[in-house]
Design a protein around this motif. Structure first.
Motif, PDB file in Angstrom:
ATOM      1  N   TYR A 127       0.843  -1.182   0.000  1.00  0.00           N
ATOM      2  CA  TYR A 127       0.000   0.000   0.000  1.00  0.00           C
ATOM      3  C   TYR A 127       0.879   1.233   0.000  1.00  0.00           C
ATOM      4  O   TYR A 127       2.072   1.185   0.356  1.00  0.00           O
ATOM      5  CB  TYR A 127      -0.953   0.017   1.204  1.00  0.00           C
ATOM      6  CG  TYR A 127      -0.269   0.179   2.537  1.00  0.00           C
ATOM      7  CD1 TYR A 127       0.179  -0.931   3.252  1.00  0.00           C
ATOM      8  CD2 TYR A 127      -0.054   1.438   3.095  1.00  0.00           C
ATOM      9  CE1 TYR A 127       0.811  -0.796   4.469  1.00  0.00           C
ATOM     10  CE2 TYR A 127       0.584   1.575   4.317  1.00  0.00           C
ATOM     11  CZ  TYR A 127       1.011   0.458   4.991  1.00  0.00           C
ATOM     12  OH  TYR A 127       1.645   0.601   6.211  1.00  0.00           O
ATOM     13  N   GLY A 128       0.270   2.362  -0.384  1.00  0.00           N
ATOM     14  CA  GLY A 128       1.010   3.612  -0.340  1.00  0.00           C
ATOM     15  C   GLY A 128       0.316   4.699  -1.126  1.00  0.00           C
ATOM     16  O   GLY A 128      -0.661   4.459  -1.825  1.00  0.00           O
ATOM     17  N   HIS A 129       0.831   5.929  -0.977  1.00  0.00           N
ATOM     18  CA  HIS A 129       0.313   7.071  -1.718  1.00  0.00           C
ATOM     19  C   HIS A 129       0.994   7.203  -3.064  1.00  0.00           C
ATOM     20  O   HIS A 129       0.451   7.804  -3.979  1.00  0.00           O
ATOM     21  CB  HIS A 129       0.540   8.369  -0.929  1.00  0.00           C
ATOM     22  CG  HIS A 129      -0.399   8.552   0.202  1.00  0.00           C
ATOM     23  ND1 HIS A 129      -0.034   8.367   1.506  1.00  0.00           N
ATOM     24  CD2 HIS A 129      -1.708   8.896   0.227  1.00  0.00           C
ATOM     25  CE1 HIS A 129      -1.061   8.598   2.277  1.00  0.00           C
ATOM     26  NE2 HIS A 129      -2.097   8.913   1.550  1.00  0.00           N
ATOM     27  N   SER A 130       2.200   6.697  -3.145  1.00  0.00           N
ATOM     28  CA  SER A 130       2.942   6.831  -4.390  1.00  0.00           C
ATOM     29  C   SER A 130       3.887   5.651  -4.503  1.00  0.00           C
ATOM     30  O   SER A 130       4.003   4.833  -3.590  1.00  0.00           O
ATOM     31  CB  SER A 130       3.733   8.136  -4.398  1.00  0.00           C
ATOM     32  OG  SER A 130       4.779   8.082  -3.443  1.00  0.00           O
ATOM     33  N   ASP A 131       4.579   5.573  -5.629  1.00  0.00           N
ATOM     34  CA  ASP A 131       5.501   4.462  -5.848  1.00  0.00           C
ATOM     35  C   ASP A 131       6.662   4.494  -4.854  1.00  0.00           C
ATOM     36  O   ASP A 131       7.189   3.451  -4.470  1.00  0.00           O
ATOM     37  CB  ASP A 131       6.059   4.516  -7.270  1.00  0.00           C
ATOM     38  CG  ASP A 131       4.957   4.511  -8.312  1.00  0.00           C
ATOM     39  OD1 ASP A 131       5.281   4.696  -9.503  1.00  0.00           O
ATOM     40  OD2 ASP A 131       3.789   4.322  -7.951  1.00  0.00           O
ATOM     41  N   VAL A 132       7.054   5.681  -4.437  1.00  0.00           N
ATOM     42  CA  VAL A 132       8.262   5.775  -3.607  1.00  0.00           C
ATOM     43  C   VAL A 132       7.985   5.567  -2.124  1.00  0.00           C
ATOM     44  O   VAL A 132       8.914   5.290  -1.356  1.00  0.00           O
ATOM     45  CB  VAL A 132       8.977   7.124  -3.823  1.00  0.00           C
ATOM     46  CG1 VAL A 132       9.477   7.240  -5.245  1.00  0.00           C
ATOM     47  CG2 VAL A 132       8.057   8.295  -3.479  1.00  0.00           C
ATOM     48  N   ASP A 133       6.736   5.724  -1.705  1.00  0.00           N
ATOM     49  CA  ASP A 133       6.451   5.549  -0.275  1.00  0.00           C
ATOM     50  C   ASP A 133       5.709   4.258   0.012  1.00  0.00           C
ATOM     51  O   ASP A 133       5.108   4.094   1.055  1.00  0.00           O
ATOM     52  CB  ASP A 133       5.676   6.750   0.275  1.00  0.00           C
ATOM     53  CG  ASP A 133       4.186   6.692  -0.073  1.00  0.00           C
ATOM     54  OD1 ASP A 133       3.409   7.408   0.573  1.00  0.00           O
ATOM     55  OD2 ASP A 133       3.810   5.929  -0.979  1.00  0.00           O
ATOM     56  N   ALA A 134       5.758   3.308  -0.937  1.00  0.00           N
ATOM     57  CA  ALA A 134       5.021   2.065  -0.768  1.00  0.00           C
ATOM     58  C   ALA A 134       5.602   1.208   0.343  1.00  0.00           C
ATOM     59  O   ALA A 134       6.816   1.203   0.573  1.00  0.00           O
ATOM     60  CB  ALA A 134       5.023   1.286  -2.081  1.00  0.00           C
ATOM     61  N   THR A 135       4.728   0.505   1.016  1.00  0.00           N
ATOM     62  CA  THR A 135       5.096  -0.433   2.064  1.00  0.00           C
ATOM     63  C   THR A 135       4.676  -1.824   1.626  1.00  0.00           C
ATOM     64  O   THR A 135       3.571  -2.000   1.104  1.00  0.00           O
ATOM     65  CB  THR A 135       4.404  -0.067   3.390  1.00  0.00           C
ATOM     66  OG1 THR A 135       4.791   1.268   3.757  1.00  0.00           O
ATOM     67  CG2 THR A 135       4.812  -1.017   4.498  1.00  0.00           C
ATOM     68  N   TYR A 136       5.556  -2.798   1.858  1.00  0.00           N
ATOM     69  CA  TYR A 136       5.311  -4.152   1.390  1.00  0.00           C
ATOM     70  C   TYR A 136       5.285  -5.130   2.553  1.00  0.00           C
ATOM     71  O   TYR A 136       6.050  -5.006   3.513  1.00  0.00           O
ATOM     72  CB  TYR A 136       6.396  -4.574   0.400  1.00  0.00           C
ATOM     73  CG  TYR A 136       6.422  -3.745  -0.856  1.00  0.00           C
ATOM     74  CD1 TYR A 136       7.205  -2.604  -0.936  1.00  0.00           C
ATOM     75  CD2 TYR A 136       5.635  -4.095  -1.950  1.00  0.00           C
ATOM     76  CE1 TYR A 136       7.207  -1.824  -2.088  1.00  0.00           C
ATOM     77  CE2 TYR A 136       5.642  -3.323  -3.098  1.00  0.00           C
ATOM     78  CZ  TYR A 136       6.426  -2.189  -3.155  1.00  0.00           C
ATOM     79  OH  TYR A 136       6.420  -1.429  -4.304  1.00  0.00           O
ATOM     80  N   ALA A 137       4.434  -6.128   2.425  1.00  0.00           N
ATOM     81  CA  ALA A 137       4.451  -7.218   3.384  1.00  0.00           C
ATOM     82  C   ALA A 137       5.773  -7.975   3.262  1.00  0.00           C
ATOM     83  O   ALA A 137       6.361  -8.050   2.175  1.00  0.00           O
ATOM     84  CB  ALA A 137       3.278  -8.155   3.122  1.00  0.00           C
ATOM     85  N   ASP A 138       6.233  -8.519   4.371  1.00  0.00           N
ATOM     86  CA  ASP A 138       7.509  -9.242   4.370  1.00  0.00           C
ATOM     87  C   ASP A 138       7.514 -10.367   3.339  1.00  0.00           C
ATOM     88  O   ASP A 138       8.546 -10.651   2.728  1.00  0.00           O
ATOM     89  CB  ASP A 138       7.776  -9.834   5.757  1.00  0.00           C
ATOM     90  CG  ASP A 138       8.111  -8.779   6.789  1.00  0.00           C
ATOM     91  OD1 ASP A 138       8.057  -9.090   7.990  1.00  0.00           O
ATOM     92  OD2 ASP A 138       8.430  -7.629   6.400  1.00  0.00           O
ATOM     93  N   SER A 139       6.375 -10.986   3.143  1.00  0.00           N
ATOM     94  CA  SER A 139       6.297 -12.150   2.264  1.00  0.00           C
ATOM     95  C   SER A 139       6.504 -11.809   0.792  1.00  0.00           C
ATOM     96  O   SER A 139       6.795 -12.692  -0.015  1.00  0.00           O
ATOM     97  CB  SER A 139       4.943 -12.841   2.437  1.00  0.00           C
ATOM     98  OG  SER A 139       3.883 -11.940   2.159  1.00  0.00           O
ATOM     99  N   VAL A 140       6.351 -10.516   0.445  1.00  0.00           N
ATOM    100  CA  VAL A 140       6.466 -10.142  -0.968  1.00  0.00           C
ATOM    101  C   VAL A 140       7.550  -9.119  -1.230  1.00  0.00           C
ATOM    102  O   VAL A 140       7.866  -8.821  -2.397  1.00  0.00           O
ATOM    103  CB  VAL A 140       5.118  -9.597  -1.514  1.00  0.00           C
ATOM    104  CG1 VAL A 140       3.996 -10.582  -1.245  1.00  0.00           C
ATOM    105  CG2 VAL A 140       4.797  -8.225  -0.939  1.00  0.00           C
ATOM    106  N   ARG A 141       8.126  -8.560  -0.154  1.00  0.00           N
ATOM    107  CA  ARG A 141       9.119  -7.499  -0.339  1.00  0.00           C
ATOM    108  C   ARG A 141      10.298  -8.009  -1.164  1.00  0.00           C
ATOM    109  O   ARG A 141      10.820  -9.086  -0.938  1.00  0.00           O
ATOM    110  CB  ARG A 141       9.610  -6.990   1.017  1.00  0.00           C
ATOM    111  CG  ARG A 141      10.498  -5.747   0.920  1.00  0.00           C
ATOM    112  CD  ARG A 141      10.901  -5.226   2.286  1.00  0.00           C
ATOM    113  NE  ARG A 141       9.728  -4.807   3.042  1.00  0.00           N
ATOM    114  CZ  ARG A 141       9.336  -5.419   4.161  1.00  0.00           C
ATOM    115  NH1 ARG A 141      10.000  -6.472   4.609  1.00  0.00           N
ATOM    116  NH2 ARG A 141       8.271  -4.979   4.794  1.00  0.00           N
ATOM    117  N   GLY A 142      10.677  -7.212  -2.159  1.00  0.00           N
ATOM    118  CA  GLY A 142      11.766  -7.596  -3.048  1.00  0.00           C
ATOM    119  C   GLY A 142      11.303  -8.352  -4.274  1.00  0.00           C
ATOM    120  O   GLY A 142      12.061  -8.500  -5.226  1.00  0.00           O
TER     121      GLY A 142
END
Length: 125
Positions: A50-65
């Motif tokens: 989720y996030g407001h923009s591409d640069v401030d997105a937050t990812y779940a640990d399971s999908v980060r990267g």
């Protein structure tokens, strides 16, 4: 009237990639917190990114990267690029919008007030 329409789901083998799209109407994806969620059979809905923009997105640990959220403001469309897919990524994927005036953004699905119908992603081993 706000509408979110997901597309791009399908069946892929482990290690493959898919790009999900969420075409919005009635709201601007650039103006609000947008999120991707997923729900596997027999499991609770979980947040993916989720996030407001591409640069401030937050990812779940399971999908980060592996997953990347982005948006095309000209097309008013939110995307989720999914790489290195795993069988455990199999789920129905939903995009959602959290349209509060103060710009609050959260992983809490109950706060999101607009949802798409979902698109199925199936990853085989």
């Amino acid at each position: 009237q706000v509408q979110l329409v997901e597309s791009g789901g399908g069946s892929v083998q482990a290690g493959g990639s898919l790009r999900l799209s969420c075409a919005a109407s009635g709201i601007a994806v650039s103006a609000y917190c947008m999120g991707w969620f997923r729900q596997a059979p027999g499991k609770d809905r979980e947040w993916v990114a989720y996030g407001h923009s591409d640069v401030d997105a937050t990812y779940a640990d399971s999908v980060r990267g592996r997953f990347t959220i982005s948006r095309d403001n000209a097309k008013n469309t939110l995307y989720l690029q999914m790489n290195s897919l795993k069988p455990e990524d199999t789920a129905m994927y939903f995009c959602a919008a959290l349209t509060v005036p103060d710009g609050y953004c959260s992983a809490a699905s109950h706060l999101y007030n607009y949802w798409g119908q979902g698109t199925q992603v199936t990853v085989s081993s």
